[in-house]
Scaffold this motif. Structure first.
Motif, short mmCIF file in Angstrom:
data_model
loop_
_atom_site.label_atom_id
_atom_site.label_comp_id
_atom_site.label_asym_id
_atom_site.label_seq_id
_atom_site.Cartn_x
_atom_site.Cartn_y
_atom_site.Cartn_z
N ARG A 447 0.84 -1.19 0.00
CA ARG A 447 0.00 0.00 0.00
C ARG A 447 0.87 1.25 0.00
O ARG A 447 1.80 1.37 0.81
CB ARG A 447 -0.91 0.02 1.24
CG ARG A 447 -1.65 1.34 1.41
CD ARG A 447 -2.36 1.45 2.75
NE ARG A 447 -3.70 0.92 2.68
CZ ARG A 447 -4.11 -0.17 3.29
NH1 ARG A 447 -3.25 -0.88 4.01
NH2 ARG A 447 -5.35 -0.60 3.18
N ALA A 449 0.18 5.33 0.38
CA ALA A 449 -0.92 6.20 0.78
C ALA A 449 -0.43 7.61 1.07
O ALA A 449 0.70 7.82 1.51
CB ALA A 449 -1.63 5.63 2.01
N GLU A 470 -5.02 6.16 -1.80
CA GLU A 470 -4.32 4.90 -1.55
C GLU A 470 -4.22 4.11 -2.85
O GLU A 470 -5.19 4.04 -3.62
CB GLU A 470 -5.04 4.05 -0.52
CG GLU A 470 -5.11 4.65 0.87
CD GLU A 470 -5.82 3.74 1.85
OE1 GLU A 470 -5.75 4.01 3.05
OE2 GLU A 470 -6.45 2.75 1.41
#
Length: 974
Positions: A447, A449, A470
């Motif tokens: 991820r 973000a 994200e």
């Protein structure tokens, strides 16, 4: 002299008088807000981290200091007339603290011991700092702490299961366990593959945990259940550190148990067996100033030696984990108006599993050892957060993070077929396989973000706005070991198989069910949002929270082509909070909001990837070979092969309804809270949640084909429409389906709208209704007590993103809604329905050296089903799903109508000893589940082995309350 004493008492009582909370945006920082005469100079100081801020109260008499690091602050007010006042306040992350200086007084009223309450926010929230958590005898993990909150229930043990432990995710407010969102220092650490896992810091690194179970503002999204937010420890102006050893020995645990069918009673009997877990952890930490008042560091390293032994019917396993974990946090006060925080932590764990055959079921004699396995979970996370107080009234923060989660496996027996004999209740595993499903060795998630949050104080209006983005990349894949999973079953006379075979022999026959499954690929998911909220002080005593959140979701297939794209969903949030008496002693509040949840990456893998899935049935000849790699004896094939996936990935435009809407829920809350004397508060709250849209796959090709034939399409076109739908479409169940289909007319993809009535599905329903009663007596250095009673009802025809009935955590691609027959009789009490729950916990300082604590929970049982092979007339395909419909032994039993599990009860106790003769030392003893209650928490709900053939495993207990465990801790701090 009396005058001086009165003033001193007023100052010392200040922390109690102003301990109520006010609304705050960030889940990793808090606010101080209040009222004072216009022109008053307010100064706050946190000496431990060198933070000081000063502002002048505006003409409306309001002030607000936002995005403050959690901790204890001194608040000083210098009025225009020269008089001063000072008090101490505690700031919690995700909340605000009120400090009012509206009038100078030289007297203290008796109500000075009132536990002032939050009168600014309509949120439903529980916040526990490290000291509060340490006073509670509870398992040292995030879920266990979250389960202390009213309305929190432990999810099914199969949801989020790992090699070392059963599933450990909570259901909050009637939502499924896959619908929560988890934060660490403001960074989203939820595993977005299916929502049932999350990254975690070592438990000793937690400074505070917050659980929001409803009514949260527009800065939060991607959740229909709750928000779990962790704030980690940080360095201060004083060097502090410590070390501890925490041991949960196997020898002091309640015995492992198993179940077997009663020889004469026909009931399931529970018996003890060897095995258990020995858990030893050690932590070392230190933190302090690298540059006083400017630069701070905190670090923690955790070592572990965990060994779990399990003894089954046909196998024994020993699982070991010795993976270290760490946490590092640095804080830089660049100047009085700008700060920078850096966090890094690693929770990657490698579980090594050895497996042997069992020569005696559930006992210690071992057979031959099989090849070892290794499973990896968790990963590395890096977070940077910058906060700037641009003016007295305007604050902005920016956060960027990178999170990794490894889900890979290295299965030594990957070449072995998984073979299981299901003809008796003691399901026996044959061959050399150690698992029924193998995850891609390279499976992982990443991820990236970024989020921006701002707060602008405009007097009676406090504006909050922000955005977050994200991008989530997942590599995933699953296959059967050896290429096939083989189950040996019995088919009763007159019973039939999904392949179309009917046993007309007049006698039972044994058969093989042989399934081949494989899928996988690399996929990307993108989520973005922005929000705006006005916290409007309508009157001195009434606060309105008027907000809106807009979310966008985009999912890409393995070729990086978009197959789901939804822009600008609008989620309004409205809240009101009334300080009834104007003295923070009584609050009436209400909240109305809409909440969306993203399309999980599991949808990319299962729907947009290539998936090969078929099942064959054969007569079992009963000639198992001694060669573990050889298949059991196969006779004649029974019926035709059933195919669920042909191994190809379709055009992304032809697997998703272009008009699809994300899953969302509406919520209404109304409640009241009252402060009483001697630090007591009581509260009452009513919650109603209703699921408005569901997103899932639908595969009713026969229904679509029948509609096409009746609505002007020729036979060839109707067959094409039916075949296209048979490959499954992602859409909003209960509504019309818009499908892009190539009708073979040379025009490419054509839009076909199939009415909801022709597809035969009911509208999705999930309704959660709860009445919550709470009480709390705040800690005063001597004792505290907190508890709740919740009456709740969760009813509908879908649980949401998981299906606990069968332990399925395929978020967005569950078997619900595939065919009408699977939904027949599906309305009723849902798996997370616990009608009555009592919780109470507290602590008492017996002497300056000895503290005792207790924690108890009593909860009613889960509703039960009898699931079987579909026997209705809504479709001819649902039977292929095996024991998955609400028909059981050819009788329709609506959801939740075959009884409930029994109530569960659990009491845990703690003794904490801090000897004066060795300053800084703590010895702690926690006994969890003191009376070793082993209530059944889930059972096998599949009631048939084939249509008309009862399953010998029906109602067999699958999970129990965790047995008694003893936790010993020795700790030294300096």
């Amino acid at each position: 002299m009396a005058h001086a004493l009165t003033i001193a008492f007023a100052v010392s009582a200040g922390s109690v008088l102003v301990s109520g909370d006010a609304h705050a945006a960030s889940n990793s920082a808090g606010d101080i807000v209040g009222r004072a005469a216009a022109g008053t100079v307010i100064t706050i100081e946190n000496k431990s981290i060198g933070l000081t801020r000063t502002l002048t109260v505006n003409k409306n008499g309001d002030y607000q200091l936002t995005m403050l690091p959690p901790g204890t602050y001194t608040v000083r007010a210098k009025r225009p007339d020269g008089s001063t006042e000072e008090r101490q306040v505690a700031v919690n992350a995700g909340e605000g603290t009120s400090a009012n200086f509206e009038a100078q007084t030289n007297t203290v009223v008796v109500t000075g011991r009132l536990q002032r309450i939050d009168v600014k926010s309509p949120e439903s929230s529980m916040v526990l700092n490290e000291a509060a958590i340490d006073r509670i005898p509870v398992a040292r993990d995030v879920t266990a702490v979250a389960l202390l909150a009213p309305g929190a229930t432990r999810g099914d043990s199969r949801i989020g299961q790992t090699t070392l432990r059963a599933g450990n995710v909570p259901s909050l407010g009637g939502a499924s366990p896959a619908e929560n969102v988890y934060y660490i220092n403001g960074f989203n650490v939820t595993n977005m593959l299916n929502g049932v896992a999350f990254n975690q810091v070592p438990f000793e690194g937690i400074a505070q945990q917050q659980v929001k179970t409803g009514g949260y503002g527009p800065e939060y999204g991607r959740s229909l259940g709750g928000v779990l937010s962790i704030t980690t420890k940080r360095g201060t102006n004083e060097w502090k550190g410590g070390a501890n050893v925490i041991w949960e020995p196997e020898s002091l645990r309640g015995k492992s148990i198993y179940t077997e069918a009663g020889k004469t009673t026909g009931k399931w009997l529970v018996a003890e067996r060897p095995g258990g877990t020995d858990d030893l952890k050690a932590n070392v930490w230190a933190g302090g100033p690298l540059v006083k008042d400017k630069l701070f560091i905190f670090g923690l390293v955790q070592g572990a030696d965990i060994e779990a032994k399990s003894y089954g019917v046909s196998t024994q396993t020993v699982t070991k984990s010795t993976s270290p974990r760490f946490l590092v946090k640095a804080d830089w006060n660049i100047n009085d108006s700008n700060t920078l925080e850096l966090t890094a932590f690693d929770d990657e764990s490698k579980d090594k599993v050895r497996t042997w055959g069992s020569t005696v079921p559930y006992q210690t004699p071992r057979g031959a050892e099989r090849l070892p396995d290794e499973y990896t979970t968790g990963g590395q996370n890096y977070i940077a957060k910058y906060t700037s107080w641009l003016t007295d009234d305007f604050t902005v923060s920016a956060l960027a993070g990178l999170g990794k989660y490894n889900r890979g496996s290295n299965v030594g027996s990957a070449a072995c077929n998984y073979i299981r004999d299901d003809r008796t209740s003691a399901q026996t595993r044959l061959g050399c396989a150690t698992t029924s499903s193998i995850t891609d060795p390279g499976a992982n998630d990443e991820r990236k973000a970024f989020r921006l949050d701002a707060e602008w104080n405009l007097g009676d209006h406090g504006l909050r706005f922000g955005l977050d983005n994200e991008e989530y990349k997942v590599v995933d894949g699953t296959k059967n070991p050896g290429g096939e999973t083989i189950l040996i079953k019995t088919l009763a006379p007159g019973s039939d198989l999904p392949s179309g075979y009917v046993n007309n022999t007049g006698a039972p026959i044994d058969f093989l069910q042989v399934r081949h499954f494989e899928n996988g690929g690399a996929f990307t998911t993108k989520n973005s949002a922005y929000y705006l909220e006005d916290n409007w002080q309508v009157t001195k005593n009434v606060m309105l929270n008027l907000g809106v959140r807009s979310e966008s979701f985009e999912n890409l297939n393995a070729d990086d082509k978009t197959f789901i794209k939804v822009d600008n969903t609008i989620a309004p949030r409205f809240g009101v909070s009334w300080d009834v008496k104007g003295d923070q002693s009584m609050k009436v509040f209400a909240n109305l909001g809409r909440y969306y949840i993203p399309v999980m990456s599991n949808t990319n893998v299962r729907l947009a990837g290539a998936e090969l899935d078929y099942t064959d049935y054969f007569v079992y000849t009963g000639t198992n070979s001694n060669d573990a790699f050889q298949l059991p004896g196969r006779g004649a094939q029974l019926g035709e092969r059933t195919v669920s996936g042909d191994g190809t990935a379709g055009d992304p435009r032809s697997v998703v309804d272009p008009n699809i809407k994300p899953m969302y829920q509406d919520e209404f809350i109304i409640g009241a809270q009252q402060a009483l004397a001697n630090r007591w508060t009581v509260g009452a709250k009513f919650t109603y949640r209703k699921l408005k849209k569901v997103m899932d796959d639908m595969c009713n090709g026969p229904g679509a084909e029948a509609w096409a034939l009746s609505n002007g399409y020729d036979a060839d076109q109707a067959a094409i429409i039916g075949e296209s739908i048979n490959h499954c479409f992602l859409y909003n169940p209960g509504g019309d389906l818009t499908a892009n289909i190539d009708l073979g007319d040379g025009k490419g993809l054509s839009e076909v709208v199939i009415p909801a009535a022709s597809l035969g599905f009911p509208k999705p329903e999930r309704k959660y209704t709860a009445i919550e009663l709470t009480f709390e007596r705040a800690w005063d250095g001597v004792w505290n007590l907190q508890g709740s009673y919740v009456w709740a009802k969760s009813r509908g025809n879908t649980e949401g993103y998981v299906k606990s009935d069968i332990g399925q955590d395929d978020a967005g691609i569950s078997q619900d809604w595939d065919y009408p027959g699977l939904m027949e009789g599906s309305y009723g009490d849902l798996p997370n329905d616990r009608r009555h729950t009592f919780k109470i916990f507290g602590a008492y300082q017996v002497t300056p050296e000895l503290r005792l604590g207790a924690n108890a929970i009593i909860q009613s049982g889960r509703p039960l089903n009898c699931l079987g092979y579909y026997s209705g007339n809504l479709d001819t395909v649902s039977i292929l799903y095996g024991s998955s419909s609400f028909y059981c032994n050819r009788t329709l039993n609506a959801r939740g109508t075959v009884g409930r599990l029994e109530w569960t009860r659990e009491l845990s106790l703690q003794a904490n000893y801090q000897p004066k003769w060795l300053k800084g030392t703590t010895f702690s003893l926690d006994v969890l589940n003191v009376f070793n209650e082993r209530g059944i928490t889930s059972v096998q709900e599949a009631g048939e082995s084939a249509r008309g053939t009862p399953s010998p495993n029906y109602l067999q207990p699958l999970s129990f309350q965790l047995g008694r465990s003893v936790r010993l801790m020795a700790q030294y701090e300096f």
